[in-house]
Motif scaffolding. Structure first.
Motif, PDB file in Angstrom:
ATOM      1  N   VAL A  62     -23.477  11.852 -14.618  1.00 54.76           N
ATOM      2  CA  VAL A  62     -24.383  12.990 -14.741  1.00 54.76           C
ATOM      3  C   VAL A  62     -24.712  13.549 -13.365  1.00 54.76           C
ATOM      4  O   VAL A  62     -24.682  14.763 -13.135  1.00 54.76           O
ATOM      5  CB  VAL A  62     -25.677  12.579 -15.474  1.00 54.76           C
ATOM      6  CG1 VAL A  62     -26.697  13.714 -15.441  1.00 54.76           C
ATOM      7  CG2 VAL A  62     -25.370  12.191 -16.915  1.00 54.76           C
ATOM      8  N   SER A  63     -25.019  12.647 -12.419  1.00 55.18           N
ATOM      9  CA  SER A  63     -25.367  13.081 -11.071  1.00 55.18           C
ATOM     10  C   SER A  63     -24.209  13.805 -10.399  1.00 55.18           C
ATOM     11  O   SER A  63     -24.391  14.872  -9.787  1.00 55.18           O
ATOM     12  CB  SER A  63     -25.781  11.865 -10.232  1.00 55.18           C
ATOM     13  OG  SER A  63     -26.021  12.225  -8.893  1.00 55.18           O
ATOM     14  N   ARG A  66     -23.623  17.246 -11.926  1.00 53.89           N
ATOM     15  CA  ARG A  66     -24.647  18.205 -11.498  1.00 53.89           C
ATOM     16  C   ARG A  66     -24.402  18.686 -10.077  1.00 53.89           C
ATOM     17  O   ARG A  66     -24.655  19.845  -9.746  1.00 53.89           O
ATOM     18  CB  ARG A  66     -26.029  17.568 -11.623  1.00 53.89           C
ATOM     19  CG  ARG A  66     -26.573  17.579 -13.047  1.00 53.89           C
ATOM     20  CD  ARG A  66     -27.927  16.932 -13.147  1.00 53.89           C
ATOM     21  NE  ARG A  66     -28.576  17.261 -14.418  1.00 53.89           N
ATOM     22  CZ  ARG A  66     -29.439  16.480 -15.039  1.00 53.89           C
ATOM     23  NH1 ARG A  66     -29.766  15.313 -14.505  1.00 53.89           N
ATOM     24  NH2 ARG A  66     -29.983  16.863 -16.171  1.00 53.89           N
ATOM     25  N   GLN A  67     -23.912  17.800  -9.225  1.00 47.70           N
ATOM     26  CA  GLN A  67     -23.665  18.181  -7.833  1.00 47.70           C
ATOM     27  C   GLN A  67     -22.591  19.247  -7.719  1.00 47.70           C
ATOM     28  O   GLN A  67     -22.664  20.115  -6.851  1.00 47.70           O
ATOM     29  CB  GLN A  67     -23.254  16.951  -7.025  1.00 47.70           C
ATOM     30  CG  GLN A  67     -24.360  15.973  -6.740  1.00 47.70           C
ATOM     31  CD  GLN A  67     -23.843  14.805  -5.920  1.00 47.70           C
ATOM     32  OE1 GLN A  67     -23.417  14.968  -4.775  1.00 47.70           O
ATOM     33  NE2 GLN A  67     -23.856  13.619  -6.494  1.00 47.70           N
ATOM     34  N   SER A  69     -21.399  21.285 -10.300  1.00 53.57           N
ATOM     35  CA  SER A  69     -21.383  22.332 -11.313  1.00 53.57           C
ATOM     36  C   SER A  69     -21.236  23.690 -10.647  1.00 53.57           C
ATOM     37  O   SER A  69     -21.991  24.041  -9.740  1.00 53.57           O
ATOM     38  CB  SER A  69     -22.672  22.305 -12.138  1.00 53.57           C
ATOM     39  OG  SER A  69     -22.675  21.190 -13.000  1.00 53.57           O
ATOM     40  N   PRO A  75     -20.689  23.409 -16.030  1.00 56.15           N
ATOM     41  CA  PRO A  75     -22.052  23.164 -15.561  1.00 56.15           C
ATOM     42  C   PRO A  75     -22.866  22.310 -16.531  1.00 56.15           C
ATOM     43  O   PRO A  75     -22.799  22.484 -17.747  1.00 56.15           O
ATOM     44  CB  PRO A  75     -22.640  24.576 -15.456  1.00 56.15           C
ATOM     45  CG  PRO A  75     -21.454  25.473 -15.319  1.00 56.15           C
ATOM     46  CD  PRO A  75     -20.374  24.834 -16.125  1.00 56.15           C
ATOM     47  N   VAL A  76     -23.624  21.359 -15.983  1.00 53.44           N
ATOM     48  CA  VAL A  76     -24.490  20.506 -16.785  1.00 53.44           C
ATOM     49  C   VAL A  76     -25.743  21.284 -17.187  1.00 53.44           C
ATOM     50  O   VAL A  76     -26.398  21.907 -16.355  1.00 53.44           O
ATOM     51  CB  VAL A  76     -24.889  19.241 -16.005  1.00 53.44           C
ATOM     52  CG1 VAL A  76     -25.880  18.406 -16.810  1.00 53.44           C
ATOM     53  CG2 VAL A  76     -23.658  18.415 -15.665  1.00 53.44           C
ATOM     54  N   ASP A  78     -28.093  19.751 -19.691  1.00 53.25           N
ATOM     55  CA  ASP A  78     -29.137  18.776 -20.009  1.00 53.25           C
ATOM     56  C   ASP A  78     -28.469  17.416 -20.129  1.00 53.25           C
ATOM     57  O   ASP A  78     -27.248  17.320 -20.314  1.00 53.25           O
ATOM     58  CB  ASP A  78     -29.816  19.170 -21.325  1.00 53.25           C
ATOM     59  CG  ASP A  78     -31.188  18.516 -21.510  1.00 53.25           C
ATOM     60  OD1 ASP A  78     -31.581  17.715 -20.646  1.00 53.25           O
ATOM     61  OD2 ASP A  78     -31.850  18.818 -22.522  1.00 53.25           O
ATOM     62  N   THR A  90     -22.977  19.968 -21.468  1.00 47.93           N
ATOM     63  CA  THR A  90     -22.444  20.945 -20.520  1.00 47.93           C
ATOM     64  C   THR A  90     -22.127  22.233 -21.263  1.00 47.93           C
ATOM     65  O   THR A  90     -22.046  22.247 -22.497  1.00 47.93           O
ATOM     66  CB  THR A  90     -21.155  20.428 -19.842  1.00 47.93           C
ATOM     67  OG1 THR A  90     -20.151  20.226 -20.841  1.00 47.93           O
ATOM     68  CG2 THR A  90     -21.412  19.118 -19.118  1.00 47.93           C
TER      69      THR A  90
END
Length: 273
Positions: A62-63, A66-67, A69, A75-76, A78, A90
């Motif tokens: 997830v991290s 997000r970095q 995206s 793109p994430v 939630d 996504t």
């Protein structure tokens, strides 16, 4: 894919509409937000929920996602790594993945291969600039969107600066997809850096051009030996793309081009003599 009786009606407040696919680690659903936006929600299988190492790996996915995206990834929107069954949502990318497309329609044409090479080089450039190494670039993780390829699934990625200290890679496991892994992922996984993704890019391009990987073998062990020691089988790769693929498939990481250098070469027309 049709929904099953065991599938959830919603995840994280997002209404589930369809199944997009299922793999060893989880199920991916098509969902819709309250505003009507379509999402792809990855929900991990229940048997991994009590695995602390898996949850740590999922948080890292997830991290990392997000970095990076942006224009070249999904793109994430939630995520909840602490849910009873961890999940990540996504933006949904319409279109098939590269592997499915090649299996159903055959190898890409030379112009499309060049577009794919440039698009994936751009994606890796952005991923590496964010300090992330993907480590599992393969046809199934390349979505063919209308505006260019998108790289998905950061499940075994890691921050490049923490490579040597990453406890999740010190368990003796070989993580990745053998036909598209780099030599160092087999021989010294703790030393894997951005160059590994470039090697995988070369294998992905060869697959897109020929419908087979350059190190394919019925045996995973033999595939690993070919990746580490063997010469790639590149018959069928268009001549204009062959120099780029060879630069990506150099055995030693320091001998490979970077994603930035590959973009420059593609833009300028080819490698220097």
């Amino acid at each position: 894919m049709a929904l099953r009786d065991s599938d959830p009606v919603e995840v994280g407040g997002y209404r589930i509409e369809d199944r997009l696919g299922s793999g060893g680690m989880g199920v991916v659903y098509l969902a819709r937000s309250a505003s009507g936006r379509r999402l792809a929600i990855k929900v991990v299988h229940g048997q991994y929920a009590d695995d602390d190492e898996f949850r740590a790996r999922f948080r890292r996915e997830v991290s990392a996602a997000r970095q990076v995206s942006g224009a070249f990834t999904a793109p994430v929107v939630d995520a909840d790594a602490d849910a009873s069954r961890p999940w990540m949502a996504t933006l949904y990318i319409p279109g098939a993945d590269l592997g499915t497309h090649v299996r159903e329609h055959g190898p890409l044409s030379a112009p499309r291969l060049r577009e794919l090479a440039a698009g994936l080089a751009e994606a890796l450039r952005d991923i590496h600039r964010a300090g992330v190494v993907h480590r599992d670039l393969k046809p199934a993780n390349v979505m063919l969107a209308e505006d260019g390829p998108r790289v998905i699934d950061f499940g075994i990625s890691r921050a490049a600066e923490f490579a040597a200290a990453d406890v999740l890679t010190q368990t003796g496991r070989v993580m990745g997809t053998p036909p598209f892994m780099s030599p160092e992922q087999f021989s010294s996984p703790q030393d894997v850096g951005p160059a590994a993704d470039v090697f995988s890019l070369g294998s992905v391009l060869a697959y897109a051009a020929t419908r087979r990987g350059p190190f394919d073998s019925p045996s995973p062990y033999e595939t690993a030996v070919r990746v580490v020691e063997g010469e790639p089988a590149l018959d069928g790769v268009p001549d204009e793309l062959l120099p780029f693929v060879r630069l990506c498939l150099e055995k030693h990481p320091k001998s490979r081009v970077t994603a930035d250098e590959l973009l420059t070469l593609l833009r300028d027309g080819g490698p220097a003599a």
